[in-house]
Write a protein that holds these residues in place. Sequence first.
Motif, PDB file in Angstrom:
ATOM      1  N   LEU A 190       0.814  -1.215   0.000  1.00 55.53           N
ATOM      2  CA  LEU A 190       0.000   0.000   0.000  1.00 55.53           C
ATOM      3  C   LEU A 190       0.847   1.265   0.000  1.00 55.53           C
ATOM      4  O   LEU A 190       0.534   2.223  -0.716  1.00 55.53           O
ATOM      5  CB  LEU A 190      -0.923  -0.007   1.227  1.00 55.53           C
ATOM      6  N   THR A 191       1.904   1.308   0.784  1.00 54.09           N
ATOM      7  CA  THR A 191       2.717   2.527   0.877  1.00 54.09           C
ATOM      8  C   THR A 191       3.289   2.914  -0.478  1.00 54.09           C
ATOM      9  O   THR A 191       3.182   4.067  -0.919  1.00 54.09           O
ATOM     10  CB  THR A 191       3.845   2.333   1.895  1.00 54.09           C
ATOM     11  N   SER A 192       3.907   1.964  -1.164  1.00 49.36           N
ATOM     12  CA  SER A 192       4.482   2.259  -2.481  1.00 49.36           C
ATOM     13  C   SER A 192       3.389   2.612  -3.486  1.00 49.36           C
ATOM     14  O   SER A 192       3.588   3.482  -4.343  1.00 49.36           O
ATOM     15  CB  SER A 192       5.279   1.053  -2.977  1.00 49.36           C
ATOM     16  N   ALA A 193       2.235   1.955  -3.385  1.00 48.31           N
ATOM     17  CA  ALA A 193       1.142   2.225  -4.317  1.00 48.31           C
ATOM     18  C   ALA A 193       0.619   3.648  -4.147  1.00 48.31           C
ATOM     19  O   ALA A 193       0.336   4.349  -5.132  1.00 48.31           O
ATOM     20  CB  ALA A 193       0.013   1.219  -4.123  1.00 48.31           C
ATOM     21  N   LEU A 194       0.466   4.104  -2.909  1.00 51.81           N
ATOM     22  CA  LEU A 194      -0.025   5.465  -2.682  1.00 51.81           C
ATOM     23  C   LEU A 194       1.004   6.503  -3.135  1.00 51.81           C
ATOM     24  O   LEU A 194       0.638   7.548  -3.685  1.00 51.81           O
ATOM     25  CB  LEU A 194      -0.355   5.658  -1.202  1.00 51.81           C
ATOM     26  N   LYS A 195       2.268   6.235  -2.907  1.00 55.77           N
ATOM     27  CA  LYS A 195       3.303   7.166  -3.371  1.00 55.77           C
ATOM     28  C   LYS A 195       3.297   7.260  -4.894  1.00 55.77           C
ATOM     29  O   LYS A 195       3.434   8.342  -5.470  1.00 55.77           O
ATOM     30  CB  LYS A 195       4.672   6.731  -2.866  1.00 55.77           C
ATOM     31  N   ALA A 196       3.148   6.109  -5.543  1.00 52.12           N
ATOM     32  CA  ALA A 196       3.086   6.124  -7.003  1.00 52.12           C
ATOM     33  C   ALA A 196       1.828   6.822  -7.496  1.00 52.12           C
ATOM     34  O   ALA A 196       1.843   7.511  -8.526  1.00 52.12           O
ATOM     35  CB  ALA A 196       3.141   4.692  -7.538  1.00 52.12           C
ATOM     36  N   LEU A 197       0.728   6.665  -6.749  1.00 51.99           N
ATOM     37  CA  LEU A 197      -0.531   7.293  -7.145  1.00 51.99           C
ATOM     38  C   LEU A 197      -0.426   8.810  -7.138  1.00 51.99           C
ATOM     39  O   LEU A 197      -0.960   9.489  -8.031  1.00 51.99           O
ATOM     40  CB  LEU A 197      -1.653   6.835  -6.203  1.00 51.99           C
ATOM     41  N   THR A 198       0.248   9.372  -6.148  1.00 49.40           N
ATOM     42  CA  THR A 198       0.348  10.829  -6.055  1.00 49.40           C
ATOM     43  C   THR A 198       1.143  11.427  -7.201  1.00 49.40           C
ATOM     44  O   THR A 198       0.980  12.601  -7.539  1.00 49.40           O
ATOM     45  CB  THR A 198       0.993  11.239  -4.725  1.00 49.40           C
ATOM     46  N   PHE A 201      -0.996  12.422 -10.683  1.00 54.50           N
ATOM     47  CA  PHE A 201      -1.914  13.551 -10.754  1.00 54.50           C
ATOM     48  C   PHE A 201      -1.117  14.844 -10.756  1.00 54.50           C
ATOM     49  O   PHE A 201      -0.221  15.051  -9.931  1.00 54.50           O
ATOM     50  CB  PHE A 201      -2.880  13.532  -9.568  1.00 54.50           C
ATOM     51  N   THR A 202      -1.451  15.725 -11.704  1.00 55.81           N
ATOM     52  CA  THR A 202      -0.787  17.020 -11.810  1.00 55.81           C
ATOM     53  C   THR A 202      -1.815  18.126 -11.818  1.00 55.81           C
ATOM     54  O   THR A 202      -2.904  17.994 -12.370  1.00 55.81           O
ATOM     55  CB  THR A 202       0.050  17.106 -13.094  1.00 55.81           C
ATOM     56  N   TRP A 203      -1.484  19.244 -11.195  1.00 56.79           N
ATOM     57  CA  TRP A 203      -2.323  20.424 -11.145  1.00 56.79           C
ATOM     58  C   TRP A 203      -1.546  21.607 -11.756  1.00 56.79           C
ATOM     59  O   TRP A 203      -0.352  21.478 -12.042  1.00 56.79           O
ATOM     60  CB  TRP A 203      -2.692  20.734  -9.695  1.00 56.79           C
ATOM     61  N   PRO A 204      -2.186  22.754 -11.907  1.00 58.21           N
ATOM     62  CA  PRO A 204      -1.455  23.922 -12.411  1.00 58.21           C
ATOM     63  C   PRO A 204      -0.197  24.218 -11.593  1.00 58.21           C
ATOM     64  O   PRO A 204       0.815  24.610 -12.127  1.00 58.21           O
ATOM     65  CB  PRO A 204      -2.489  25.048 -12.305  1.00 58.21           C
ATOM     66  N   THR A 205      -0.291  24.048 -10.290  1.00 59.67           N
ATOM     67  CA  THR A 205       0.890  24.169  -9.437  1.00 59.67           C
ATOM     68  C   THR A 205       1.086  22.830  -8.743  1.00 59.67           C
ATOM     69  O   THR A 205       0.506  22.593  -7.691  1.00 59.67           O
ATOM     70  CB  THR A 205       0.709  25.293  -8.394  1.00 59.67           C
ATOM     71  N   PRO A 206       1.857  21.922  -9.318  1.00 59.23           N
ATOM     72  CA  PRO A 206       1.967  20.577  -8.753  1.00 59.23           C
ATOM     73  C   PRO A 206       2.547  20.607  -7.348  1.00 59.23           C
ATOM     74  O   PRO A 206       3.696  20.975  -7.147  1.00 59.23           O
ATOM     75  CB  PRO A 206       2.900  19.856  -9.728  1.00 59.23           C
ATOM     76  N   ALA A 207       1.757  20.262  -6.385  1.00 55.80           N
ATOM     77  CA  ALA A 207       2.222  20.210  -5.004  1.00 55.80           C
ATOM     78  C   ALA A 207       1.434  19.143  -4.265  1.00 55.80           C
ATOM     79  O   ALA A 207       0.687  19.427  -3.342  1.00 55.80           O
ATOM     80  CB  ALA A 207       2.068  21.567  -4.323  1.00 55.80           C
ATOM     81  N   VAL A 208       1.572  17.907  -4.722  1.00 57.86           N
ATOM     82  CA  VAL A 208       0.893  16.788  -4.073  1.00 57.86           C
ATOM     83  C   VAL A 208       1.838  16.203  -3.038  1.00 57.86           C
ATOM     84  O   VAL A 208       2.854  15.602  -3.385  1.00 57.86           O
ATOM     85  CB  VAL A 208       0.478  15.714  -5.103  1.00 57.86           C
ATOM     86  N   ARG A 209       1.519  16.398  -1.787  1.00 56.60           N
ATOM     87  CA  ARG A 209       2.401  15.935  -0.720  1.00 56.60           C
ATOM     88  C   ARG A 209       1.793  14.713  -0.051  1.00 56.60           C
ATOM     89  O   ARG A 209       0.582  14.660   0.167  1.00 56.60           O
ATOM     90  CB  ARG A 209       2.628  17.044   0.295  1.00 56.60           C
ATOM     91  N   GLN A 232      -7.578   7.105  -4.583  1.00 56.10           N
ATOM     92  CA  GLN A 232      -7.604   7.333  -6.023  1.00 56.10           C
ATOM     93  C   GLN A 232      -8.811   8.166  -6.430  1.00 56.10           C
ATOM     94  O   GLN A 232      -8.688   9.136  -7.201  1.00 56.10           O
ATOM     95  CB  GLN A 232      -7.624   5.984  -6.744  1.00 56.10           C
ATOM     96  N   GLU A 233      -9.988   7.828  -5.906  1.00 54.71           N
ATOM     97  CA  GLU A 233     -11.195   8.585  -6.250  1.00 54.71           C
ATOM     98  C   GLU A 233     -11.131  10.006  -5.700  1.00 54.71           C
ATOM     99  O   GLU A 233     -11.566  10.960  -6.346  1.00 54.71           O
ATOM    100  CB  GLU A 233     -12.423   7.868  -5.694  1.00 54.71           C
ATOM    101  N   SER A 234     -10.568  10.176  -4.508  1.00 57.79           N
ATOM    102  CA  SER A 234     -10.443  11.515  -3.919  1.00 57.79           C
ATOM    103  C   SER A 234      -9.532  12.393  -4.770  1.00 57.79           C
ATOM    104  O   SER A 234      -9.865  13.558  -5.058  1.00 57.79           O
ATOM    105  CB  SER A 234      -9.895  11.407  -2.500  1.00 57.79           C
ATOM    106  N   LEU A 235      -8.394  11.868  -5.182  1.00 60.19           N
ATOM    107  CA  LEU A 235      -7.481  12.645  -6.021  1.00 60.19           C
ATOM    108  C   LEU A 235      -8.094  12.929  -7.389  1.00 60.19           C
ATOM    109  O   LEU A 235      -7.891  14.013  -7.957  1.00 60.19           O
ATOM    110  CB  LEU A 235      -6.162  11.893  -6.181  1.00 60.19           C
ATOM    111  N   THR A 236      -8.850  11.979  -7.915  1.00 54.08           N
ATOM    112  CA  THR A 236      -9.520  12.213  -9.195  1.00 54.08           C
ATOM    113  C   THR A 236     -10.529  13.345  -9.080  1.00 54.08           C
ATOM    114  O   THR A 236     -10.619  14.211  -9.966  1.00 54.08           O
ATOM    115  CB  THR A 236     -10.225  10.925  -9.662  1.00 54.08           C
TER     116      THR A 236
END
Length: 315
Positions: A190-198, A201-209, A232-236
């Motif tokens: 799970l830990t590696s999967a969540l890190k890869a998931l973040t 996703f990119t935004w105008p100012t990428p700052a996914v921590r 995944q659904e929350s980030l989407t």
Amino acid sequence: MPLFWRIFLLNAVVLIAAAALLLGPVTVSTPVLLTEAAVLTAGLAAMLVANGVLLRLGLAPLQRLTRAMTTTDLLRPGRRPAVGGHGEVAELITTFNTMLDRLEAERATSAARALSAQEAERHRIAQELHDEIGQTLTAVLLELKRVADHATPAVREELHQVQETTRASLDEIRRIARRLRPGVLEELGLTSALKALTTEFTWPTPAVRHHIDADLPPLSRDIELVLYRVAQESLTNVARHAGAHRVDLTLRHAPSGVELRVRDDGRGIDGAAEGAGISGMRERALLIGADLALGPGADRGTEVRLIVPVHHRSR
């Protein structure tokens, strides 16, 4: 007209008619004495008040049951109207609570089947994308390279552009396949999967921590999959609707269990109706006995919080 007022007005008509008879020919004195009229009027008022109070107390459990019926949501289980009243009223409330228990159990069972079928279909589609379309595009890239090696410089340049477009399409198909079937979750946890998931996703100012505790307890495969899908659904949703510039994903070992929190600084939900994505998250949370809450963040934006109780966290 509500049941309370129907019964109350019916009793009031009977009492007023009785008082009118006493004030008319059927009385102890003619003409009516002022003291008799005052006593009868006071008695009538007292009876009406007592009748109203007793009816209100007697029908209060039915009013609570009515409110429960209008606010019950099977995706938010556990709420039950208190059993009150006597006789048929108490039996009606008990029957309603039993019906809710049965409906929630049936919904949980059907949701488990549906989500299991959904995961199987995601796996099949991801496999076909990877094996069929992915291999086909790879073969196209190799053929384009072979043709470009024997083409004129002008045609070679155009073929290189086609190669780049095809390569970008292949990368996109692989990304979709990874989202449909999180292989990193099965292989690395799970830990590696969540890190890869973040990173996807990119935004105008990428700052996914991301902030993930290192001392997480052992989790079952089902719980890990629910945590991953909710994240995944929350980030989407943030990427599609929030217009956020910063997103924080936190997974920690809390006193109440394992807590997943996704918080953004976007425009917030503003009382918007819940869509299929949020309903899907609630159904997944129910499958593992977790508690899902959505609301405004500490400053602004939206916060999604999923708490898996302690007694569900290990296997």
